[in-house]
Design a protein around this motif. Structure first.
Motif, PDB file in Angstrom:
ATOM      1  N   LEU A  64       0.811  -1.213   0.000  1.00  0.00           N
ATOM      2  CA  LEU A  64       0.000   0.000   0.000  1.00  0.00           C
ATOM      3  C   LEU A  64       0.848   1.269   0.000  1.00  0.00           C
ATOM      4  N   GLY A  65       2.165   1.115  -0.010  1.00  0.00           N
ATOM      5  CA  GLY A  65       3.054   2.260  -0.010  1.00  0.00           C
ATOM      6  C   GLY A  65       3.387   2.777   1.378  1.00  0.00           C
ATOM      7  N   ASN A  66       2.934   2.085   2.422  1.00  0.00           N
ATOM      8  CA  ASN A  66       3.235   2.500   3.789  1.00  0.00           C
ATOM      9  C   ASN A  66       4.673   2.140   4.128  1.00  0.00           C
ATOM     10  N   PRO A  67       5.407   3.045   4.792  1.00  0.00           N
ATOM     11  CA  PRO A  67       6.797   2.734   5.132  1.00  0.00           C
ATOM     12  C   PRO A  67       6.890   1.602   6.146  1.00  0.00           C
ATOM     13  N   VAL A  68       7.905   0.767   5.966  1.00  0.00           N
ATOM     14  CA  VAL A  68       8.194  -0.327   6.894  1.00  0.00           C
ATOM     15  C   VAL A  68       9.523   0.023   7.548  1.00  0.00           C
ATOM     16  N   PHE A  69       9.510   0.281   8.859  1.00  0.00           N
ATOM     17  CA  PHE A  69      10.716   0.726   9.541  1.00  0.00           C
ATOM     18  C   PHE A  69      11.509  -0.449  10.100  1.00  0.00           C
ATOM     19  N   ASP A  70      11.163  -0.921  11.275  1.00  0.00           N
ATOM     20  CA  ASP A  70      11.928  -1.992  11.907  1.00  0.00           C
ATOM     21  C   ASP A  70      11.501  -3.339  11.348  1.00  0.00           C
ATOM     22  N   THR A  71      12.427  -4.005  10.712  1.00  0.00           N
ATOM     23  CA  THR A  71      12.138  -5.298  10.102  1.00  0.00           C
ATOM     24  C   THR A  71      13.223  -6.280  10.486  1.00  0.00           C
ATOM     25  N   PHE A  72      12.810  -7.522  10.639  1.00  0.00           N
ATOM     26  CA  PHE A  72      13.700  -8.602  11.039  1.00  0.00           C
ATOM     27  C   PHE A  72      13.545  -9.691   9.981  1.00  0.00           C
ATOM     28  N   PHE A  73      14.597  -9.964   9.241  1.00  0.00           N
ATOM     29  CA  PHE A  73      14.495 -10.775   8.035  1.00  0.00           C
ATOM     30  C   PHE A  73      14.924 -12.225   8.203  1.00  0.00           C
ATOM     31  N   VAL A  74      14.261 -13.081   7.418  1.00  0.00           N
ATOM     32  CA  VAL A  74      14.614 -14.485   7.268  1.00  0.00           C
ATOM     33  C   VAL A  74      14.717 -14.748   5.769  1.00  0.00           C
ATOM     34  N   LEU A  75      15.768 -15.416   5.375  1.00  0.00           N
ATOM     35  CA  LEU A  75      15.929 -15.893   4.004  1.00  0.00           C
ATOM     36  C   LEU A  75      15.578 -17.366   4.026  1.00  0.00           C
ATOM     37  N   ALA A  76      14.575 -17.750   3.228  1.00  0.00           N
ATOM     38  CA  ALA A  76      14.139 -19.148   3.210  1.00  0.00           C
ATOM     39  C   ALA A  76      14.061 -19.639   1.775  1.00  0.00           C
ATOM     40  N   ASN A  77      14.337 -20.927   1.611  1.00  0.00           N
ATOM     41  CA  ASN A  77      14.214 -21.553   0.310  1.00  0.00           C
ATOM     42  C   ASN A  77      12.908 -22.333   0.305  1.00  0.00           C
ATOM     43  N   LEU A  78      11.912 -21.783  -0.387  1.00  0.00           N
ATOM     44  CA  LEU A  78      10.603 -22.420  -0.468  1.00  0.00           C
ATOM     45  C   LEU A  78      10.364 -22.906  -1.886  1.00  0.00           C
ATOM     46  N   GLU A  79      10.110 -24.185  -2.003  1.00  0.00           N
ATOM     47  CA  GLU A  79       9.852 -24.812  -3.304  1.00  0.00           C
ATOM     48  C   GLU A  79      10.961 -24.498  -4.305  1.00  0.00           C
ATOM     49  N   GLY A  80      12.215 -24.523  -3.819  1.00  0.00           N
ATOM     50  CA  GLY A  80      13.362 -24.341  -4.695  1.00  0.00           C
ATOM     51  C   GLY A  80      13.702 -22.900  -5.028  1.00  0.00           C
ATOM     52  N   GLU A  81      13.038 -21.928  -4.396  1.00  0.00           N
ATOM     53  CA  GLU A  81      13.301 -20.517  -4.687  1.00  0.00           C
ATOM     54  C   GLU A  81      13.590 -19.767  -3.391  1.00  0.00           C
ATOM     55  N   ASP A  82      14.705 -19.024  -3.377  1.00  0.00           N
ATOM     56  CA  ASP A  82      15.020 -18.195  -2.209  1.00  0.00           C
ATOM     57  C   ASP A  82      14.091 -16.991  -2.166  1.00  0.00           C
ATOM     58  N   GLN A  83      13.550 -16.716  -0.976  1.00  0.00           N
ATOM     59  CA  GLN A  83      12.678 -15.574  -0.769  1.00  0.00           C
ATOM     60  C   GLN A  83      12.981 -14.962   0.586  1.00  0.00           C
ATOM     61  N   LEU A  84      12.734 -13.659   0.705  1.00  0.00           N
ATOM     62  CA  LEU A  84      12.911 -12.936   1.955  1.00  0.00           C
ATOM     63  C   LEU A  84      11.564 -12.794   2.659  1.00  0.00           C
ATOM     64  N   PHE A  85      11.595 -12.926   3.978  1.00  0.00           N
ATOM     65  CA  PHE A  85      10.395 -12.732   4.782  1.00  0.00           C
ATOM     66  C   PHE A  85      10.738 -11.763   5.904  1.00  0.00           C
ATOM     67  N   ALA A  86       9.953 -10.697   6.021  1.00  0.00           N
ATOM     68  CA  ALA A  86      10.198  -9.660   7.022  1.00  0.00           C
ATOM     69  C   ALA A  86       9.159  -9.748   8.128  1.00  0.00           C
ATOM     70  N   PHE A  87       9.636  -9.592   9.348  1.00  0.00           N
ATOM     71  CA  PHE A  87       8.761  -9.641  10.524  1.00  0.00           C
ATOM     72  C   PHE A  87       8.939  -8.362  11.321  1.00  0.00           C
ATOM     73  N   ARG A  88       7.922  -8.009  12.093  1.00  0.00           N
ATOM     74  CA  ARG A  88       7.932  -6.757  12.853  1.00  0.00           C
ATOM     75  C   ARG A  88       8.638  -6.887  14.199  1.00  0.00           C
ATOM     76  N   SER A  89       8.955  -8.100  14.614  1.00  0.00           N
ATOM     77  CA  SER A  89       9.651  -8.270  15.892  1.00  0.00           C
ATOM     78  C   SER A  89      10.672  -9.395  15.767  1.00  0.00           C
ATOM     79  N   PRO A  90      11.732  -9.331  16.589  1.00  0.00           N
ATOM     80  CA  PRO A  90      12.724 -10.413  16.533  1.00  0.00           C
ATOM     81  C   PRO A  90      12.131 -11.737  16.991  1.00  0.00           C
ATOM     82  N   ARG A  91      11.163 -11.708  17.901  1.00  0.00           N
ATOM     83  CA  ARG A  91      10.523 -12.944  18.358  1.00  0.00           C
ATOM     84  C   ARG A  91       9.781 -13.619  17.205  1.00  0.00           C
TER      85      ARG A  91
END
Length: 102
Positions: A16-43
């Motif tokens: 929606l164009g809203n800024p995302v400030f604090d992000t905690f990333f995971v790189l995962a290989n799903l179905e043979g493709e690397d993708q990034l997943f961002a979360f709002r908390s380290p937990r």
């Protein structure tokens, strides 16, 4: 485990164009493709990392800078929206301030 340094500017924006400030990333290989997943908390990131590896998929936590470089190079990236209806839990994220590649 990567450390997180909060910033006062957004590197990413959600669908929606809203800024995302604090992000905690995971790189995962799903179905043979690397993708990034961002979360709002380290937990949330840590829980996701454990869940993904428990399913036998390759996964690792990344720093904000590492994730930025991969997204800049065109890797798919998704942000977790928390407690929302299931069809809206994940939305794509985009670079808000793309850096020029030298």
């Amino acid at each position: 485990m990567p450390t997180h340094e909060p910033s006062n500017f957004a590197t990413y924006s959600d669908a929606l164009g809203n800024p995302v400030f604090d992000t905690f990333f995971v790189l995962a290989n799903l179905e043979g493709e690397d993708q990034l997943f961002a979360f709002r908390s380290p937990r949330d990131r840590d829980v996701a990392e454990l869940s993904i590896t428990a399913k036998g998929m390759r996964c690792q936590a990344l720093t904000h800078q590492e994730a930025f470089i991969l997204a800049r190079e065109g890797m798919l990236a998704w942000v977790h929206n928390g407690d929302v209806p299931a069809d809206m839990v994940w939305s794509p994220i985009y670079l808000k301030y793309p850096a020029r590649v030298a």
